[in-house]
Design an enzyme around this catalytic site. Sequence first.
Site, PDB file in Angstrom:
ATOM      1  CE  LYS A  41      -4.410  -1.911   1.065  1.00  0.00           C
ATOM      2  NZ  LYS A  41      -5.479  -2.225   1.984  1.00  0.00           N
ATOM      3  NE  ARG A  96      -7.294  -8.684   0.268  1.00  0.00           N
ATOM      4  CZ  ARG A  96      -6.867  -7.854  -0.683  1.00  0.00           C
ATOM      5  NH1 ARG A  96      -5.915  -6.999  -0.434  1.00  0.00           N
ATOM      6  NH2 ARG A  96      -7.417  -7.890  -1.888  1.00  0.00           N
TER       7      ARG A  96
HETATM    8  N1  PMM Z   1      -7.560  -3.806   0.408  1.00  0.00           N
HETATM    9  C1  PMM Z   1      -7.742  -3.972  -0.905  1.00  0.00           C
HETATM   10  C2  PMM Z   1      -8.652  -4.932  -1.392  1.00  0.00           C
HETATM   11  N2  PMM Z   1      -9.330  -5.735  -0.534  1.00  0.00           N
HETATM   12  N3  PMM Z   1      -9.794  -6.412   1.658  1.00  0.00           N
HETATM   13  C3  PMM Z   1      -9.619  -6.267   2.981  1.00  0.00           C
HETATM   14  N4  PMM Z   1     -10.285  -7.056   3.835  1.00  0.00           N
HETATM   15  N5  PMM Z   1      -8.784  -5.322   3.499  1.00  0.00           N
HETATM   16  C4  PMM Z   1      -8.090  -4.464   2.697  1.00  0.00           C
HETATM   17  O1  PMM Z   1      -7.375  -3.585   3.217  1.00  0.00           O
HETATM   18  C5  PMM Z   1      -8.234  -4.596   1.285  1.00  0.00           C
HETATM   19  C6  PMM Z   1      -9.128  -5.595   0.796  1.00  0.00           C
HETATM   20  C7  PMM Z   1      -6.980  -3.120  -1.868  1.00  0.00           C
HETATM   21  O2  PMM Z   1      -5.757  -3.710  -2.209  1.00  0.00           O
HETATM   22  P1  PMM Z   1      -5.534  -4.569  -3.561  1.00  0.00           P
HETATM   23  O3  PMM Z   1      -6.117  -3.765  -4.687  1.00  0.00           O
HETATM   24  O4  PMM Z   1      -4.087  -4.723  -3.704  1.00  0.00           O
HETATM   25  O5  PMM Z   1      -6.201  -5.895  -3.427  1.00  0.00           O
END
Ligand code: PMM
Length: 293
Positions: free
Chosen positions: A223, A264
């Site tokens: 991020k 994650r």
């Molecule tokens: N961030 C993203 C997408 N899904 N889900 C949860 N639970 N928490 C998060 O902080 C989160 C998420 C955005 O990141 P990405 O585009 O790299 O998946």
Amino acid sequence: MNADRDRLPGVPAWGRCGVMGIVNVTPDSFSDGGLWLDPDRAVAHGLSLVGQGADIVDVGGESTRPGAARITAEEESRRVLPVVRGLVQEGVLVSVDTMRADVAEAAVDAGARIVNDVSGGRADPAMVKVAARAGVPFVVMHWRGQSAGMDRLTAYDDVLGEVVDEVERQMETTVAGGMDPAQVIVDPGLGFAKSRADDWTLLAGLGAWRRLGRPVLVAASRKRFLGTLLAAPSTGAPRPARARDAATAAVSALAAAEGAWAVRVHTVGATADAVRVEAALRQARAPGCGSVR
Ligand code: PMM
């Protein structure tokens, strides 16, 4: 790590912080957009994350990067469902990353066993009922509005206190809507309506979530706040997203030490090692308090 708090129906107890690997089936996610749009490649990527140590694979079809526009439900289903099906067939524990009840329902029908809704049920009024009826764990992430406008929703007096309180209220709303409280996972929503400084404050305050008594998911991977931290000294340019994985693994170890239920991440290998190192240290400090694999 707290064995009682972290017990979720249908999800194995790992005896350490779990690892959720990310498969973004999108053309425009901020760090891996376009890489896994083809369903076969997406499934192969998910399996390779499992091979590197992922406990869960999180499949999403809609980018939530700052400023992202929404796609149709049909398009989201078209992207996500074949990948969920393919991974489930291979025995993978799949979560579906969606804000839409219809997509969540179809994904659960296809075998997904966790619903990861970045809006915690706020974007689609039908979501809580669908997830409750499905009887699967449900992620309530801190969310103040759609990605297109979330960078204007970053006013806080006390970011940690307000974020925990807002998630607690949303948890209460989901339970009032029929959700079993034992199925709720909470998430501070790093980068969602947060400044870089807010993200650090939230990471520093992971212990504050113990008050809610629910498993905590931490999603720092690649991020912006990591890109800013690691900016090039000569130009000040943020570190590119795909070069933030070592920092992500460091966050994984530290989040695990603070009791995160799972992290994650886009790149699994280093994080899978990091959470095992953290568990071994915890075990060495307090033998008998949880197993180490
Ligand atoms: N961030 C993203 C997408 N899904 N889900 C949860 N639970 N928490 C998060 O902080 C989160 C998420 C955005 O990141 P990405 O585009 O790299 O998946």
